[in-house]
Design a protein around this motif. Structure first.
Motif, mmCIF file in Angstrom:
data_model
loop_
_atom_site.group_PDB
_atom_site.id
_atom_site.type_symbol
_atom_site.label_atom_id
_atom_site.label_comp_id
_atom_site.label_asym_id
_atom_site.label_seq_id
_atom_site.Cartn_x
_atom_site.Cartn_y
_atom_site.Cartn_z
ATOM 1 N N ASN A 61 0.828 -1.213 0.000
ATOM 2 C CA ASN A 61 0.000 0.000 0.000
ATOM 3 C C ASN A 61 0.861 1.260 0.000
ATOM 4 N N GLY A 62 1.929 1.226 0.755
ATOM 5 C CA GLY A 62 2.811 2.399 0.814
ATOM 6 C C GLY A 62 3.478 2.680 -0.514
ATOM 7 N N LYS A 67 2.558 6.072 -6.572
ATOM 8 C CA LYS A 67 2.442 6.220 -8.021
ATOM 9 C C LYS A 67 1.952 7.605 -8.446
ATOM 10 N N PRO A 68 0.869 8.138 -7.875
ATOM 11 C CA PRO A 68 0.436 9.477 -8.301
ATOM 12 C C PRO A 68 1.498 10.545 -8.026
ATOM 13 N N LEU A 69 2.220 10.393 -6.926
ATOM 14 C CA LEU A 69 3.266 11.358 -6.610
ATOM 15 C C LEU A 69 4.419 11.260 -7.603
ATOM 16 N N LEU A 70 4.846 10.041 -7.947
ATOM 17 C CA LEU A 70 5.900 9.861 -8.952
ATOM 18 C C LEU A 70 5.464 10.403 -10.313
ATOM 19 N N ASP A 71 4.210 10.155 -10.685
ATOM 20 C CA ASP A 71 3.703 10.680 -11.955
ATOM 21 C C ASP A 71 3.720 12.205 -11.962
ATOM 22 N N ALA A 72 3.357 12.832 -10.852
ATOM 23 C CA ALA A 72 3.372 14.298 -10.760
ATOM 24 C C ALA A 72 4.799 14.832 -10.840
ATOM 25 N N ILE A 73 5.734 14.144 -10.199
ATOM 26 C CA ILE A 73 7.138 14.557 -10.241
ATOM 27 C C ILE A 73 7.657 14.508 -11.682
ATOM 28 N N VAL A 105 10.056 14.110 0.007
ATOM 29 C CA VAL A 105 10.522 13.574 -1.270
ATOM 30 C C VAL A 105 11.943 14.098 -1.503
ATOM 31 N N LEU A 106 12.856 13.171 -1.747
ATOM 32 C CA LEU A 106 14.243 13.518 -2.026
ATOM 33 C C LEU A 106 14.573 13.023 -3.427
#
Length: 111
Positions: A61-62, A67-73, A105-106
């Motif tokens: 789950n973590g 995924k949405p955060l990586l896509d936004a990045i 996020v780093l």
């Protein structure tokens, strides 16, 4: 009779601010158009997402929730792509008390 769309109306053009992302992903600025092209010889990045939450999540789950955060990045041009050839992805989580909950996020350029 014409079919009706249930999609919201797009915002009025005067209400939208258009700006090119200006993010430092390592030592250089990335052009979002170049980021979509990909190609050999591009930089590699290590993306580490650290979740500080009051309850730990299951590992699937973590990591899946990132995924949405990586896509936004990627969309913002911080990384050229989110494929395994371009990024090394790490997900970490720590249990903390409520006032200290956050997500960090780093993004590091590694090659």
């Amino acid at each position: 009779m014409e079919p009706q769309s249930h999609l919201p109306n797009p915002p009025h053009p005067d209400w939208v601010q258009h700006s090119q992302p200006k993010h430092d992903a390592g030592t250089q600025l990335l052009d979002p158009h170049q980021a979509q092209k990909g190609g050999k010889g591009r930089s590699r990045f290590c993306v580490t997402i650290t979740r500080y939450g009051s309850r730990p999540l299951d590992v699937d789950n973590g990591a899946g929730g990132c995924k949405p955060l990586l896509d936004a990045i990627r969309y913002e041009g911080l990384i050229p792509d989110d494929d395994p050839a371009t990024i090394e992805f790490q997900f970490r989580q720590y249990q903390v008390k409520k006032p200290y909950r956050r997500t960090e996020v780093l993004i590091e350029q590694i090659a």
